[in-house]
Design an enzyme around this catalytic site. Structure first.
Site, PDB file in Angstrom:
ATOM      1  N   SER A 576       0.004 -40.817  12.167  1.00  0.00           N
ATOM      2  CA  SER A 576      -1.168 -39.971  12.012  1.00  0.00           C
ATOM      3  C   SER A 576      -1.838 -39.781  13.379  1.00  0.00           C
ATOM      4  CB  SER A 576      -2.112 -40.577  10.974  1.00  0.00           C
ATOM      5  OG  SER A 576      -3.023 -39.623  10.500  1.00  0.00           O
ATOM      6  N   ASP A 662       1.430 -33.102   2.641  1.00  0.00           N
ATOM      7  CA  ASP A 662       0.428 -33.877   3.371  1.00  0.00           C
ATOM      8  C   ASP A 662      -0.778 -32.991   3.711  1.00  0.00           C
ATOM      9  OD1 ASP A 662      -1.066 -35.454   5.080  1.00  0.00           O
ATOM     10  OD2 ASP A 662       0.622 -36.019   6.352  1.00  0.00           O
ATOM     11  N   HIS A 697       1.047 -37.731   2.961  1.00  0.00           N
ATOM     12  CA  HIS A 697       0.720 -38.484   4.162  1.00  0.00           C
ATOM     13  C   HIS A 697       1.190 -39.934   4.092  1.00  0.00           C
ATOM     14  CE1 HIS A 697      -1.523 -38.692   7.925  1.00  0.00           C
ATOM     15  NE2 HIS A 697      -2.106 -39.799   7.531  1.00  0.00           N
TER      16      HIS A 697
END
Length: 728
Positions: A576, A662, A697
């Site tokens: 991320s 995501d 995600h």
């Protein structure tokens, strides 16, 4: 669009099929690699973007589906050319790493073997019941259960998440909640990985669902005191929390409790620790505002505790007869604790309870009727402090170089008992019940590792790496005692460094698969996190963000200097915003790394932070800056944006991962990065992409399927060290 429009050459067009074509290629040393897979070649459709008097060209903007909001809710409708390219990339990565498939299976079985398959949480008492989760052998998902307090029989299964997930490629339970009278149970499910939840309300006695499922929710629900109303946060079409809604629990008209006017604020919903108030929060990285509704007056208008103002953040809870508030007001960078009267909670009435101390970050507070527990962080470690109402304090601490203490809390506000967990990189998690009055602790559970784990086989160390400006960056090290410290061992260096999120030095059984193979596993506690206080975070955001990247490089160089590592024998890993870190250090110092792993990497910084339609963009400007209105922010972002800074150079092997649904880091960021990076590298080392076509995600939802994703990442790390592509 015809799938052949995806590619620019006939040979590349063949690569878009599920089985990549085979051709001759070159190794990094120039040697021939007969029958090596040929990577997909993404078509270029240059788009010129003018912004603040600056011009940039994006060749791969076409990878963003114009219908992305709907794709998040139904990934099957993604446009064909994007889908074909992602499938081709997945096939190419599988072909390149085909030699690692036995290793992936071996890693998976190892990691699975460290999981107690019939595990359960420590039951948490609440009145006549105690609540817990448990797994059954072979099952991917938990069962949410309760039983009479203090008993081992009489179990009631509130939710079987395995049955919920049956027939679905992805299913993840968000939050669960039971009503105060224990009659109702609420849970939420994300069935795409897009974090768009449906909330279900269940009558426990009859097993019947009450009313229609609540659609397009953020994942949590809160009951009024009498259980007659349910509150939740709506998720709008852009994936943002925009309002708090309520309805009668058993179904009926939905009404708006509060609507947030600022797209840049994230909303939260909870119940105060003493159950007196429903709390509504609006916050971003620089300011916050809390509202409350009396839990026994669910139709009341929310009351503001303290109006939002620039550069003042606070969070509030209710402590029986007063508000207790954690805040950075009055220059309290690492936060202080204040109290305020119940009927006059504004800042004018705040009275200091626990003062601000620089470098000691107060992370959280948890009130009980007779005590106030808080978690503090100092020098990348944590401690728990217990305070009586009379002001007497004592601390729960551990004398180790690196560890994590986590305050888990309990349901019962009037109890002297709290619960906490302790772990270190070599020590499996332990859960303790702690009597805050007598200071007695009871070990309730030690994490079991069925395949075996001997703490004495491992060494945990803490180094301090000097950054370029003299700051000392903590680095936590885990290795086997038998692993030499002579520069010969491969190293995996992990980092994050954003949003003030610290990297806890806790136990993770998966890492042992690398450490037991001779790797040194290191965590760099770099600026941008709050590992050394909130100032540690403030020193690496917006116009000082590059400190995050140079700290990470300094950690690697210190490992080399201290003979833990050598250049070119280090694999890096981050996800991320940690994927942004991976992209930046890949551009800045490619010579240091054998491989770079960017999980769901935030690498297309300028484009993402200029797109106000994306879920997180307005709320992220306090972290990164606003490139739409601020030329200085634009220029600074552009100077480090990994996607924009790709240029011809000898890059290491790279693996980027992503999820099609995501909402946080959209799939096209890793897709675009790989498309630009692969033709730029002059090393001949592979650039690979793994897109999970049925998740978001947080990767696969099942506990075993998730391990398969980790196995690919760790196999790539080993493959990078061994230069496995030369045998592909």
């Amino acid at each position: 669009m015809n799938r052949r429009d995806l590619l620019t050459t006939a040979s590349a067009a063949l690569a878009a099929s599920a089985l990549p074509t085979l051709a001759n290629a070159k190794t990094s040393s120039g040697a021939s690699m007969p029958n090596a897979p040929v990577p997909p070649v993404a078509k270029k459709i240059p788009v010129t973007i003018e912004q603040l008097g600056r011009t940039r060209t994006d060749d791969y903007q076409w990878m963003k589906d114009d219908n992305w909001q709907q794709v998040l809710r139904d990934p099957s409708i993604i446009k064909a050319d994007v889908k074909d390219h992602l499938n081709a990339e997945n096939a190419y990565r599988e072909a390149m790493m085909a030699s690692t498939e036995p290793l992936q299976l071996e890693l998976f079985e190892e990691m699975k073997g460290r999981i107690k398959e019939d595990d359960s949480s420590v039951p948490l008492p609440d009145g006549p019941w105690e609540y817990y989760t448990r797994f059954e052998t072979g099952q991917q998902h938990p069962l949410y259960c309760r039983r009479p307090r203090g008993q081992t029989t009489g179990e009631v299964v509130l939710l079987d998440a395995n049955a919920l997930a049956e027939g679905k490629a992805y299913s993840s339970v968000g939050e669960t909640e039971h009503s105060r009278d224990h009659a109702l149970f609420a849970y939420s499910e994300d069935a795409q990985g897009s974090e768009v939840y449906r909330i279900f309300i269940k009558d426990i006695a009859s097993g019947q669902f009450l009313g229609d499922p609540i659609e397009s929710a953020m994942g949590g629900a809160t009951f009024s005191a009498d259980g007659q109303w349910v509150f939740w946060i709506n998720r709008d079409d852009n994936g943002r929390s925009d309002k708090v809604l309520k309805r009668p629990t058993r179904g009926g008209e939905i009404t708006t409790v509060y609507e947030e006017p600022d797209d840049g604020m994230y909303m939260g919903l909870d119940l105060s620790s003493d159950d007196k108030f429903i709390l509504i929060t609006s916050a971003n990285g620089e300011q916050s505002e809390w509202r409350y509704v009396p839990a026994d007056q669910p139709e009341a208008t929310p009351t503001v505790i303290e109006p939002r103002r620039e550069a003042v953040r606070y969070d509030a809870d209710h402590w029986g007869d007063r508000w207790v508030i954690r805040t950075d007001a009055d220059g309290a960078v690492d936060f202080k604790i204040v109290t305020a009267p119940t009927d006059a909670p504004g800042r004018a009435n705040w009275t200091d309870l626990v003062p601000f101390t620089e470098g000691r970050l107060i992370e959280s507070i948890l009130p009980y009727s007779g005590h106030l527990a808080r978690v503090e962080r100092f020098d990348a470690n944590t401690r728990i402090v217990i305070r009586t109402r009379a002001g007497e304090e004592h601390a729960i601490a551990v004398d180790e170089p690196a560890y994590v203490l986590g305050l888990q809390g309990t349901y019962e506000y009037d109890s002297p008992m709290t619960r906490y967990a302790y772990t270190s990189p070599s020590t499996p998690a332990q859960v303790f019940d702690y009597n805050m009055a007598t200071r007695e602790r009871t070990l309730r559970k030690t994490q079991e590792v069925p395949s075996g784990h001997n703490i004495d086989d491992y060494v945990v160390e803490r180094l301090n790496a000097p950054a370029s400006d003299g700051a000392l960056v903590p680095v936590t090290i885990l290795r086997r005692k038998s692993t030499p410290v002579d520069g010969s061992a491969p190293v995996l260096l992990y980092g994050y460094g954003s949003y003030g999120i610290p990297m806890g030095a806790g136990f993770n059984t998966n890492r042992l698969s690398l450490v037991d193979r001779g790797f040194i596993y290191a965590i760099a506690h770099i600026r941008g996190g709050s590992d050394k206080g909130w100032g540690w975070f403030l020193a690496a955001r917006r116009m000082t963000k590059k400190n995050t990247f140079t700290d990470f490089i300094a950690a690697a160089e210190h490992l080399i200097e201290k003979n833990y590592a050598r250049a070119g024998n280090i694999v890096t890993h981050g996800g991320s915003a940690g994927g942004l870190l991976m992209g930046a250090i890949n551009n800045m110092r490619p010579d240091l790394w054998a491989g770079v792993i960017g999980d769901v990497p935030f690498v297309d910084v300028i484009n993402t932070m200029s797109d106000v339609s994306l879920p997180l963009t307005p709320g992220e400007w306090p972290e990164w800056g606003d490139p739409i209105t601020d030329p200085a922010a634009y220029d600074y972002m552009m100077s480090y944006s990994p996607y924009d800074q790709v240029e011809p150079k000898a890059y290491p092997a790279v693996l980027a991962t992503g999820g099609l649904s995501d909402p946080r880091v959209t799939y096209w960021e890793p897709e675009k990065w790989v498309a630009k990076l692969r033709p730029a590298t002059t090393s001949g080392k592979p650039v690979l992409l793994k897109i999970n076509m049925t998740a978001g995600h947080f990767s696969s939802s099942g506990r075993f399927d998730y391990l398969k994703d980790i196995a690919v990442v760790y196999a790539f790390a080993i493959w990078s060290i061994q230069k496995g592509w030369e045998q592909a």
